[in-house]
Design a protein around this motif. Structure first.
Motif: not given
Length: 285
Positions: A43-49, A51-53, A69-80, A88-91
């Motif tokens: 519904l809303v592809p550009d919500n980093a939260r 993807w992160r969740l 892959s999901d964390f990559d997408e979240a970090l593309r939107m919110e790099p910090d 992602r480090g844990q994965a």
């Protein structure tokens, strides 16, 4: 949903789905959370939260590549995002990709230097890289930041135990138990450390209490089986080890200990079967 909805309604529905997913995650219902988050993302592809969740849900059920892959997408939107970097480090660490894990942890800690869970994840990665002194320093920092958490003492105790520093491990497990006297894992781990320095009666006391609190704790049962054998009660030892293996059919150490007891009892065919199973599980024989 089968019918088209306008943008405002899509935003509203996606928000509720994300919120429901967080409660599913809190309850450990990760597949339900992933389903909600997948619809929310559609519904809303550009919500980093979202993807992160979803990445975190995948990580918690050991779908590590999908989580990354999901964390990559979240970090593309919110790099910090320290959360996404730490997770992602844990994965990465779970996949043995320790250099990438360390890069993520170090970036995350520049953003959130006192984040205890990221510090602990970094300490675990350092230990896996055999950088044990650095891992101990990280645990010391965690305890200095907040020594009121039983888990922090338990984690350092586990590292000491891994290093064969049993007196230090016992001291840390004792600190954890002063904070939470019924902490099952601390009781089980202190019992195991006491076993390693031949303090069998004290070990048995801890392990009995752990099993009283959690009758199906496979590691406590396995350790108690080893202690009972050392105390000359092979019959009770075998009962504990049988139950531990029933609970975890891939418990390598329990097969090895049970095999040794069966060998002592001259039940050699059964001993051979246990040693063979241990070799298969550990080495693929």
């Amino acid at each position: 949903m089968s019918e088209e909805i306008n943008e405002s309604a899509a935003q509203s529905r996606a928000s509720v789905l994300r919120s429901r997913a967080e409660s599913y995650i809190a309850l450990g219902r990760h597949d339900a959370a992933i389903a909600d988050l997948t619809e929310s993302i559609a519904l809303v592809p550009d919500n980093a939260r979202a993807w992160r969740l979803r990445g975190e849900s995948h990580r918690l059920i050991e779908r590590y590549e999908t989580a990354i892959s999901d964390f990559d997408e979240a970090l593309r939107m919110e790099p910090d995002s320290a959360y996404a970097l730490g997770s992602r480090g844990q994965a990465y660490a779970a996949l043995g990709r320790h250099d990438e894990a360390m890069t993520d942890f170090e970036h995350a800690l520049t953003l959130s230097p006192d984040s205890l869970w990221i510090l602990e994840a970094r300490a675990d990665a350092l230990a896996d890289l055999d950088r044990l002194d650095e891992a101990l320093a990280e645990h010391a920092k965690i305890i200095e930041l907040d020594g009121s958490l039983a888990h922090s003492w338990l984690s350092r105790g586990d590292l000491y135990q891994r290093m064969g520093l049993y007196a230090e491990a016992i001291a840390d497990y004792t600190s954890a138990l002063e904070i939470d006297p019924d902490h099952v894992r601390a009781l089980s781990r202190r019992g195991e450390a006491l076993r390693m320095i031949d303090q069998y009666e004290d070990a048995l006391s801890d392990l009995n209490r752990a099993i009283e609190l959690a009758p199906d704790h496979d590691r406590a049962l396995g350790s108690r089986g080893a202690v009972l054998s050392e105390l000359g009660d092979n019959e009770s030892a075998l009962k504990d080890l049988d139950r531990a293996i029933e609970l975890d059919a891939e418990y390598v150490w329990a097969y090895r200990v049970r095999g040794e007891i069966l060998q002592e009892e001259e039940r050699h065919e059964e001993a051979i079967a246990d040693f063979t199973r241990a070799l298969h599980l550990e080495f693929g024989d």
